[in-house]
Design a protein around this motif. Structure first.
Motif, short mmCIF file in Angstrom:
data_model
loop_
_atom_site.label_atom_id
_atom_site.label_comp_id
_atom_site.label_asym_id
_atom_site.label_seq_id
_atom_site.Cartn_x
_atom_site.Cartn_y
_atom_site.Cartn_z
N ALA A 1 5.56 -3.19 -7.60
CA ALA A 1 5.50 -2.48 -6.32
C ALA A 1 6.33 -3.19 -5.26
CB ALA A 1 4.05 -2.34 -5.87
N GLN A 2 6.24 -4.53 -5.26
CA GLN A 2 7.04 -5.31 -4.31
C GLN A 2 8.54 -5.10 -4.56
OE1 GLN A 2 5.32 -9.06 -5.37
NE2 GLN A 2 3.78 -9.02 -3.74
N ALA A 3 8.92 -5.11 -5.85
CA ALA A 3 10.33 -4.93 -6.19
C ALA A 3 10.81 -3.53 -5.80
CB ALA A 3 10.55 -5.19 -7.68
N ILE A 4 9.97 -2.54 -6.04
CA ILE A 4 10.32 -1.16 -5.68
C ILE A 4 10.47 -1.04 -4.16
CG2 ILE A 4 9.38 1.20 -5.56
CD1 ILE A 4 8.27 0.65 -8.46
N GLY B 1 -2.64 -4.37 -31.43
CA GLY B 1 -2.31 -3.20 -30.61
C GLY B 1 -1.63 -3.60 -29.32
N GLY B 2 -1.81 -2.78 -28.29
CA GLY B 2 -1.16 -3.07 -27.03
C GLY B 2 -1.18 -1.87 -26.12
N GLY B 3 -0.39 -1.96 -25.06
CA GLY B 3 -0.30 -0.86 -24.11
C GLY B 3 0.85 -1.09 -23.16
N ALA B 4 1.23 -0.04 -22.46
CA ALA B 4 2.34 -0.16 -21.52
C ALA B 4 2.08 0.72 -20.30
CB ALA B 4 3.66 0.23 -22.18
N ILE B 5 2.74 0.34 -19.21
CA ILE B 5 2.60 1.00 -17.92
C ILE B 5 4.00 1.25 -17.37
CG2 ILE B 5 1.70 0.77 -15.55
CD1 ILE B 5 -0.56 0.57 -17.47
N VAL B 6 4.22 2.40 -16.76
CA VAL B 6 5.48 2.66 -16.04
C VAL B 6 5.14 2.84 -14.56
CG1 VAL B 6 7.46 4.18 -15.76
CG2 VAL B 6 6.56 3.71 -18.05
N VAL B 7 5.75 2.00 -13.73
CA VAL B 7 5.54 2.06 -12.28
C VAL B 7 6.84 2.56 -11.64
CG1 VAL B 7 4.84 0.78 -10.22
CG2 VAL B 7 3.99 0.09 -12.46
N THR B 8 6.74 3.55 -10.76
CA THR B 8 7.94 4.12 -10.16
C THR B 8 7.73 4.33 -8.65
OG1 THR B 8 7.31 6.45 -10.31
CG2 THR B 8 8.35 5.47 -12.26
N ARG C 1 0.83 -1.20 0.00
CA ARG C 1 0.00 0.00 0.00
C ARG C 1 0.87 1.26 0.00
NH1 ARG C 1 -4.92 1.22 4.25
NH2 ARG C 1 -5.05 3.47 3.91
N GLY C 2 0.69 2.05 -1.03
CA GLY C 2 1.35 3.35 -1.09
C GLY C 2 2.81 3.34 -1.50
N VAL C 3 3.38 2.17 -1.84
CA VAL C 3 4.82 2.14 -2.09
C VAL C 3 5.18 2.43 -3.53
CG1 VAL C 3 5.16 0.45 -0.24
CG2 VAL C 3 4.97 -0.35 -2.61
N ALA C 4 4.19 2.48 -4.43
CA ALA C 4 4.52 2.68 -5.85
C ALA C 4 3.43 3.48 -6.54
CB ALA C 4 4.69 1.33 -6.55
N ALA D 1 9.86 0.61 -13.31
CA ALA D 1 9.42 -0.67 -13.86
C ALA D 1 8.58 -0.42 -15.10
CB ALA D 1 8.60 -1.43 -12.81
N LEU D 2 8.95 -1.08 -16.18
CA LEU D 2 8.22 -0.99 -17.44
C LEU D 2 7.46 -2.28 -17.68
CD1 LEU D 2 7.66 0.26 -20.31
CD2 LEU D 2 9.80 -0.85 -21.03
N ILE D 3 6.17 -2.18 -17.99
CA ILE D 3 5.32 -3.34 -18.28
C ILE D 3 4.76 -3.16 -19.69
CG2 ILE D 3 3.23 -4.61 -17.61
CD1 ILE D 3 3.61 -3.19 -14.79
N THR D 4 4.95 -4.15 -20.55
CA THR D 4 4.43 -4.01 -21.92
C THR D 4 3.53 -5.19 -22.29
OG1 THR D 4 6.30 -5.15 -22.99
CG2 THR D 4 6.48 -2.76 -22.69
N LEU D 5 2.54 -4.90 -23.10
CA LEU D 5 1.67 -5.90 -23.73
C LEU D 5 1.47 -5.47 -25.17
CD1 LEU D 5 -1.75 -7.36 -22.64
CD2 LEU D 5 -1.58 -6.07 -24.75
N ALA D 6 1.58 -6.39 -26.10
CA ALA D 6 1.26 -6.08 -27.50
C ALA D 6 1.10 -7.37 -28.28
CB ALA D 6 2.35 -5.22 -28.13
N GLY D 7 0.32 -7.29 -29.36
CA GLY D 7 0.15 -8.45 -30.21
C GLY D 7 -0.66 -8.09 -31.43
#
Lengths: 137, 386
Positions: free
Chosen positions: B93-96, B211-218, B4-7, B104-110
């Motif tokens: 979030a756990q890794a952060i 298509g696809g999408g991506a997320i950046v977690v910091t 909770r709240g770490v990322a 952290a970069l998360i990607t999905l595409a196809g």
């Protein structure tokens, strides 16, 4: 629609080859645990309920009832996929073979039959029955 | 350790294409990565954690790391189908929190629409369930249909009620210029569309799109330095459900447990949620998850979704305001990343004005990978604008 369809053959492995050899002889077996006495599906060497490795194949009358089903692609080459709950307990994925799809309903009694699959195999499917066979059978 | 709240989610990007005939899958991953990093004000050089799932080409994250020419010190390729990317956010979030990465970069595409592929599974001889299922011609649609049939049998849910979920999605999609299906539809349109697998009609099914999408977690500090609205992960949960050795119960999904975990961690209840992204591979998927997350009682989902209740500005709960998988986009046959993206847009106030929830501070993103009837993994995120 009452003819049994030719289905894709399953690929047995050392854990399951007995089941498929028996299915080719039109015999239906269910894995049961000798320690906790529960039958399970799909068949495994180790009981998924009590972790025992003391499981054995037991021949089943293949009686049960429909838990849920779907009539697929009704407009073209329709077939019925279903979950059937066996009298022994477990629920399994299968096909229902019925002359008239309108007769199929959740809760309907069914009995195992065998449909040809691939070259020399057969797989358990289920047909509608109106009553249980007599216990004397 | 609570996450909770770490990322924070500092960057999002949804690929605008719905058909990508002239692009490779790796290229699509790179394009969404660039888009999300640009949105965050970062670049590939800043990425020290990388996450992808089975839609990424090659061996886990390795092939994409080389393609992108990045050297992350934290890698994760958990693959649970459509819910993978929510689990990636939790893992990031756990890794952060553990000091193992900062960006952290998360990607999905196809490109399943171009390639003509349906379904997310990698199926091989060693997959233990396959010999017991594949001969019977299971498909994604008929496996979801059996969950719907049982729900109707148990609770009296109707096709009309399911149709309202599609109607709401189409009302949202008309405002999304990138949506694959932008025409509004009626309950009658859904019921008059062909039955694909009873009781599901064609319009109960999501689109197949590229298509696809991506997320950046910091780290939250970094997100604030970047000058973006601080969209904080407040709670997360994941859970698996399968046939349990034959003790099958098609009245609920694993969202019962992933939702409870997320709400408990966040310290909020469904009544606090102002916007919800709910995975919509099929209409029944939405109904089941709304019940299991506690937005209504079990069995009352049909009544909950009927009469436009999920339409932003009109109904009781705005759901999938981008048009969702039913109308907008279901890239790589996995909609998880777009569920997070629209929730972040709502929290930032960047959704389309006609579907924006006023002062949206608490949102939920929910996804489902696999099938409702055989085996699936549910993941739930609760996000908050700080």
């Amino acid at each position: 629609m009452s003819e049994l369809p030719l289905l894709t053959a399953p690929e047995p492995n050392p854990e399951t080859v007995f089941f498929w050899e028996q299915a080719a002889l039109k015999k239906f077996f269910v894995k049961t645990c000798n320690d906790c006495s529960q039958a399970h599906w799909y068949p495994r060497a180790r009981c998924p309920f009590c972790e025992s490795a003391n499981t054995e194949w037991r021949e089943s009358a293949g009686l049960g009832k429909i838990y849920s089903f779907s009539l697929v692609s009704p407009a073209k080459a329709p077939y019925v996929i279903a979950f059937v709950s066996l009298d022994e307990g477990p629920t399994l994925l299968t096909n229902i073979i019925a002359p008239d799809h309108a007769d199929i309903a959740i809760g309907h009694l069914v009995r195992v039959a065998f449909a040809p699959a691939g070259q020399n195999m057969s797989i358990p499917v289920f047909t509608l029955v109106t009553e249980r066979p007599s216990p004397a059978l | 350790m609570s996450i909770r709240g770490v990322a924070s989610i500092a960057g999002i990007f949804e690929h605008p294409l719905r058909k990508a005939l002239d692009k490779s899958v790796a290229q699509l991953h790179a394009e969404v990565a660039a888009g999300a990093l640009a949105d965050a004000g970062l670049s590939l050089r800043d990425v020290d954690g990388y996450f992808c799932a089975g839609d990424a080409p090659g061996l886990g994250p390795l092939s994409m790391a080389e393609y992108l020419n990045i050297n992350p010190r934290f890698l994760n390729s958990t693959d649970t189908g459509g819910s993978s990317y929510l689990i990636h956010v939790i893992s990031a979030a756990q890794a952060i929190a553990a000091g193992q990465c900062n960006v952290a970069l998360i990607t999905l595409a196809g490109r399943p629409r171009s390639e003509g592929a349906v379904g997310t599974g990698v199926r091989g001889n060693a997959q233990p369930d396959m010999q017991w299922e594949s001969p019977y011609r299971p498909s994604v649609a008929n496996l979801y249909a059996m969950f719907a049939a049982r729900h109707m049998f148990e609770f009296g849910t109707t096709s009309e009620q399911l149709a309202w979920i599609k109607v709401a999605a189409s009302h949202h999609a008309q405002h999304n210029p990138h949506a694959m299906l932008r025409e509004t539809v009626t309950v009658e349109d859904v019921l008059n569309s062909p039955v694909i697998a009873s009781p599901l009609h064609r319009l109960d099914c999501c689109v197949v799109s590229d298509g696809g999408g991506a997320i950046v977690v910091t780290r939250p500090e970094l997100a604030r330095e970047l000058g973006k609205p601080d969209i904080r992960l407040r709670g997360g949960g994941a859970a698996v459900k399968h046939q349990a050795g034959g003790k099958l119960d098609l009245t609920f999904t694993a969202a019962v447990r992933s939702g409870e975990a997320a709400f408990t961690e966040a310290g909020v209840t469904p009544a606090d949620i102002r916007y919800a992204s709910i995975y919509d591979s099929f209409t029944i998927t939405v109904l089941a998850q709304l019940e299991d997350l506690g937005f209504c009682a079990k069995g009352q989902g049909g009544k909950f979704v009927a009469d436009g209740a999920l339409i932003a500005g009109k109904g009781r709960l705005a759901v999938n305001t981008d048009g969702g998988g039913l109308c907008n986009n279901h890239p790589a046959n996995r909609g998880g990343v777009t569920k997070i993206i629209e929730a972040v847009r709502q929290l930032r106030g960047q959704a389309h004005p006609l579907v924006q929830v006023p002062d949206c501070r608490l949102a939920l993103a929910q996804a489902m990978g696999g099938t409702l009837s055989t085996r699936h993994v549910s993941a739930t995120l609760i996000l908050e604008r700080m």
